[in-house]
Design a protein around this motif. Sequence first.
Motif, PDB file in Angstrom:
ATOM      1  N   TYR A 184      75.405   8.310 -69.316  1.00 39.72           N
ATOM      2  CA  TYR A 184      74.463   7.615 -69.719  1.00 39.72           C
ATOM      3  C   TYR A 184      74.950   6.562 -70.906  1.00 39.72           C
ATOM      4  O   TYR A 184      75.776   7.023 -71.639  1.00 39.72           O
ATOM      5  N   LEU A 185      74.275   5.459 -71.150  1.00 38.63           N
ATOM      6  CA  LEU A 185      74.444   4.768 -72.132  1.00 38.63           C
ATOM      7  C   LEU A 185      74.306   5.546 -73.423  1.00 38.63           C
ATOM      8  O   LEU A 185      73.263   6.264 -73.603  1.00 38.63           O
ATOM      9  N   PHE A 186      75.515   5.392 -74.443  1.00 34.99           N
ATOM     10  CA  PHE A 186      75.341   6.237 -75.836  1.00 34.99           C
ATOM     11  C   PHE A 186      74.120   5.685 -76.419  1.00 34.99           C
ATOM     12  O   PHE A 186      73.238   6.808 -76.967  1.00 34.99           O
ATOM     13  N   GLN A 240      84.822  -5.618 -76.560  1.00 34.48           N
ATOM     14  CA  GLN A 240      84.498  -4.099 -76.008  1.00 34.48           C
ATOM     15  C   GLN A 240      83.495  -3.859 -75.033  1.00 34.48           C
ATOM     16  O   GLN A 240      82.473  -4.731 -74.929  1.00 34.48           O
ATOM     17  N   GLY A 241      83.477  -2.924 -74.407  1.00 33.40           N
ATOM     18  CA  GLY A 241      82.531  -2.647 -73.253  1.00 33.40           C
ATOM     19  C   GLY A 241      81.565  -1.451 -73.799  1.00 33.40           C
ATOM     20  O   GLY A 241      81.555  -1.026 -75.110  1.00 33.40           O
ATOM     21  N   PRO A 242      80.432  -1.376 -73.190  1.00 30.19           N
ATOM     22  CA  PRO A 242      79.637  -0.424 -73.874  1.00 30.19           C
ATOM     23  C   PRO A 242      79.884   1.107 -73.857  1.00 30.19           C
ATOM     24  O   PRO A 242      81.023   1.217 -73.042  1.00 30.19           O
ATOM     25  N   LEU A 243      79.478   1.918 -74.821  1.00 34.48           N
ATOM     26  CA  LEU A 243      79.776   3.127 -74.845  1.00 34.48           C
ATOM     27  C   LEU A 243      78.778   4.124 -74.055  1.00 34.48           C
ATOM     28  O   LEU A 243      77.557   3.769 -73.798  1.00 34.48           O
ATOM     29  N   TYR A 244      79.655   5.035 -73.255  1.00 38.51           N
ATOM     30  CA  TYR A 244      78.949   5.973 -72.258  1.00 38.51           C
ATOM     31  C   TYR A 244      79.146   7.415 -72.725  1.00 38.51           C
ATOM     32  O   TYR A 244      80.073   7.547 -73.399  1.00 38.51           O
ATOM     33  N   ILE A 245      78.133   8.132 -72.278  1.00 37.19           N
ATOM     34  CA  ILE A 245      78.155   9.581 -72.817  1.00 37.19           C
ATOM     35  C   ILE A 245      77.848  10.486 -71.569  1.00 37.19           C
ATOM     36  O   ILE A 245      76.998  10.122 -70.872  1.00 37.19           O
ATOM     37  N   SER A 246      78.483  11.561 -71.242  1.00 34.79           N
ATOM     38  CA  SER A 246      78.181  12.544 -70.224  1.00 34.79           C
ATOM     39  C   SER A 246      78.393  13.954 -70.618  1.00 34.79           C
ATOM     40  O   SER A 246      79.125  14.105 -71.495  1.00 34.79           O
ATOM     41  N   GLN A 247      77.693  14.980 -70.147  1.00 34.82           N
ATOM     42  CA  GLN A 247      78.204  16.304 -70.320  1.00 34.82           C
ATOM     43  C   GLN A 247      79.360  16.620 -69.859  1.00 34.82           C
ATOM     44  O   GLN A 247      79.923  16.284 -68.724  1.00 34.82           O
ATOM     45  N   LYS A 248      80.187  17.392 -70.868  1.00 32.34           N
ATOM     46  CA  LYS A 248      81.728  17.404 -70.434  1.00 32.34           C
ATOM     47  C   LYS A 248      82.217  18.200 -69.233  1.00 32.34           C
ATOM     48  O   LYS A 248      82.960  17.921 -68.441  1.00 32.34           O
ATOM     49  N   SER A 249      81.344  19.206 -68.827  1.00 35.95           N
ATOM     50  CA  SER A 249      81.402  19.781 -67.353  1.00 35.95           C
ATOM     51  C   SER A 249      81.531  18.854 -66.284  1.00 35.95           C
ATOM     52  O   SER A 249      82.116  19.098 -65.342  1.00 35.95           O
ATOM     53  N   ASN A 250      80.610  17.953 -66.443  1.00 36.46           N
ATOM     54  CA  ASN A 250      80.794  16.616 -65.372  1.00 36.46           C
ATOM     55  C   ASN A 250      82.215  16.252 -65.066  1.00 36.46           C
ATOM     56  O   ASN A 250      82.456  15.705 -63.877  1.00 36.46           O
ATOM     57  N   PRO A 256      83.720  -3.861 -64.952  1.00 35.17           N
ATOM     58  CA  PRO A 256      82.492  -3.131 -65.146  1.00 35.17           C
ATOM     59  C   PRO A 256      82.397  -2.019 -64.146  1.00 35.17           C
ATOM     60  O   PRO A 256      83.013  -2.265 -63.168  1.00 35.17           O
ATOM     61  N   GLY A 257      82.052  -0.863 -64.529  1.00 34.81           N
ATOM     62  CA  GLY A 257      82.141   0.277 -63.476  1.00 34.81           C
ATOM     63  C   GLY A 257      83.319   1.263 -63.909  1.00 34.81           C
ATOM     64  O   GLY A 257      83.351   2.222 -63.324  1.00 34.81           O
ATOM     65  N   TRP A 258      84.270   0.772 -64.589  1.00 34.82           N
ATOM     66  CA  TRP A 258      85.386   1.608 -64.661  1.00 34.82           C
ATOM     67  C   TRP A 258      85.670   1.710 -66.280  1.00 34.82           C
ATOM     68  O   TRP A 258      85.266   1.106 -67.222  1.00 34.82           O
ATOM     69  N   ILE A 259      86.337   3.014 -66.575  1.00 35.37           N
ATOM     70  CA  ILE A 259      86.648   3.417 -67.812  1.00 35.37           C
ATOM     71  C   ILE A 259      87.727   2.270 -68.327  1.00 35.37           C
ATOM     72  O   ILE A 259      88.720   1.941 -67.595  1.00 35.37           O
ATOM     73  N   VAL A 260      87.724   1.756 -69.587  1.00 38.27           N
ATOM     74  CA  VAL A 260      88.685   0.933 -70.050  1.00 38.27           C
ATOM     75  C   VAL A 260      90.048   1.363 -69.933  1.00 38.27           C
ATOM     76  O   VAL A 260      90.342   2.738 -70.320  1.00 38.27           O
ATOM     77  N   SER A 261      91.099   0.739 -69.699  1.00 44.59           N
ATOM     78  CA  SER A 261      92.454   1.312 -69.612  1.00 44.59           C
ATOM     79  C   SER A 261      93.451  -0.042 -69.267  1.00 44.59           C
ATOM     80  O   SER A 261      92.721  -0.838 -69.019  1.00 44.59           O
ATOM     81  N   GLY A 262      94.661   0.415 -69.353  1.00 41.95           N
ATOM     82  CA  GLY A 262      95.841  -0.855 -69.004  1.00 41.95           C
ATOM     83  C   GLY A 262      95.975  -1.630 -69.874  1.00 41.95           C
ATOM     84  O   GLY A 262      96.807  -2.721 -69.636  1.00 41.95           O
ATOM     85  N   HIS A 263      95.851  -1.393 -71.255  1.00 41.89           N
ATOM     86  CA  HIS A 263      96.460  -2.341 -72.180  1.00 41.89           C
ATOM     87  C   HIS A 263      97.973  -2.109 -72.549  1.00 41.89           C
ATOM     88  O   HIS A 263      98.357  -1.004 -72.403  1.00 41.89           O
ATOM     89  N   VAL A 300      81.572  14.072 -73.459  1.00 34.23           N
ATOM     90  CA  VAL A 300      82.577  13.174 -73.288  1.00 34.23           C
ATOM     91  C   VAL A 300      82.055  11.757 -73.587  1.00 34.23           C
ATOM     92  O   VAL A 300      80.761  11.582 -73.172  1.00 34.23           O
ATOM     93  N   VAL A 301      82.601  11.096 -74.287  1.00 33.08           N
ATOM     94  CA  VAL A 301      82.346   9.766 -74.497  1.00 33.08           C
ATOM     95  C   VAL A 301      83.605   8.772 -74.116  1.00 33.08           C
ATOM     96  O   VAL A 301      84.506   8.984 -74.183  1.00 33.08           O
TER      97      VAL A 301
END
Length: 599
Positions: free
Chosen positions: A273-275, A312-322, A496-503, A487-488
């Motif tokens: 979910y959006l932070f 920067q992209g938007p910040l998202y949050i989820s319960q860590k067990s997910n 979009p739809g992917w975690i930022v990576s690859g720098h 987890v943030v």
Amino acid sequence: NMYKYPIIQTYIKGDSKVANFGFTTGDGRAVDSGICTDMSDMQKMFFFRPSGGYGYKMAMGFYASTGTYAGRYSTITDHFQDDNFPTLFADGGGNYMITLSYINDYSGTHWWFEMRQAGSGIVARYPQGSTNYINSFDDLLSMHNITFGNTIFTCRLWIAGCRLLTDVPLSGTNEGKLGEDVDDIASQSFRYGKHVESNDILVCSRRVSATDKGYGRIENSDEYYDTPDDTYKYVPLNMESWAQGCSIWARERLINTVEKYIYKRQYLVPDFYLFTDAVRAVIQKIDSAIVFEDSDSHFLADATNPVSGNPQGPLYISQKSNVLNLGYDYPAWQAPVKWSQIETFLKNALGCYWDLYEDSNGVTHLRIEHQFFYDNGGTYNPQGNPSATIDLLHNRFDVATRQPQAFHTNRWKWDVDGNGLYSSACRYEYGWMDTQSAIFDGETVEVPEEYRLFTDDKTEERKVDWFSSDIDFLTAVQAECSSDGFVVVMESYTNPGWIVSGHENYSGQNYQLSFEYLQPLYLVYGIYAEKVQIGEGDPFQTTSNARMRTSEVSFNLLEGEWAEPSDVLITEVGEGVIDTLTYDMSSEKWTATVRYNNE
């Protein structure tokens, strides 16, 4: 969307620990996933059986009477012979080395040591006699001294295994039964094991350093271990259990990095979910009249960060067990969090603070911005919002005494507590809720001695409770991570739809929420010093407006004048910025806490 990459596990036979090294994106650096300790009996693990094509690896180290050292690794099926084998010692112009040989017969495997001289072959044998052997593998491992002639050598052998663990089924016959969990310390989410056929599993190192590089102190010495002297990148196998004065290191790229992409597995985690939405939900529970909109946080919501200028992209949050249970059937149904935990995350990970303000309609808003915003009078562009200047030195007099208002304004004191915004510490330590890999845990930030203003050698911890961000670590070493908390992640601004990576400068998924990325951009603000040092890097200029000198000043204003926090007040001390401000309606007197730049 995120990837779960394979990891490499490296073991020492008989030890109670295993080192994990996970692949990452970006520049290919491996994630040091830490050391697992949940092993019951290393010798019974299937990857140490000499049959079935696995073959263990062996590393050998010796001390000669000269004190020189040599180490080498080899498969158990090979002698310790190699054209590049390092010289053990030189005696009378002859170069010698020690090899380990074996023979198989109906009763098992038998070993012996041989001393070899360049160009002359075998010159000595241990045990002496052509039919004397070391007949027990455990005896071989427990060897501490061997004798050639009159020279006693202290020796130690290490048997090690290495394999690739992945969620993707592997071909061949040595990976266990497909669809069944391997009965060892591997996490159940890693269902298949593949032995890594490599000649780069282990090296022994006695390189030393006068300073602690984080690899431990050499026994009975004032020196520390250093990395092996090699063109390859190595990582320490186990910093907690060096043996016989030697450190053991694993080659970082143990297998071809192509296998990293072949055996990666993509997961979709729908319950992020959006932070900002999560913050909005928490605030509504506290006071339903408070509004929090995207425009109330340029730092969190803008496509370009207003402090760093980076996209920067938007910040998202989820319960860590997910994240720990990728591929789950049901998401976490409860995710408790306190506002104080969100506040700690904002401050210690992002350098952000919050306040409440009323809009033109009288509606109360929550605002979350970086400290830079508040220090500059509520703007990221100080030049576009110039502060008023109130000069108490010239042509201003106290109404009652007719004395200049600057009279007795030459006193100030150090505010070592910093009013919660600034810090007088000389060392800052960061970290997330769980153990994380090195780049996510970040480095110690230290004020070099030549820039310190205070004699107190104070260390300040800036830990982030209840939040984690290292996706590669969480998916590789679930047993090391608590299932509590959140987890943030930051979404890629280009994908979009992917975690930022690859720098190119940062490895790992979600690198923009690693302290390696966050520290130099957002977390050296509010430190009083002109320069700070992150880890072993060179000191660099801070973006600090931390004003540690303070005083309390009372004054009157002319009719029609008005004062605001962040206005500049000129006193006998110099130009200061108003921090807090009160007004006495009966005496029409203002009282301000003023902050001055550090001397």
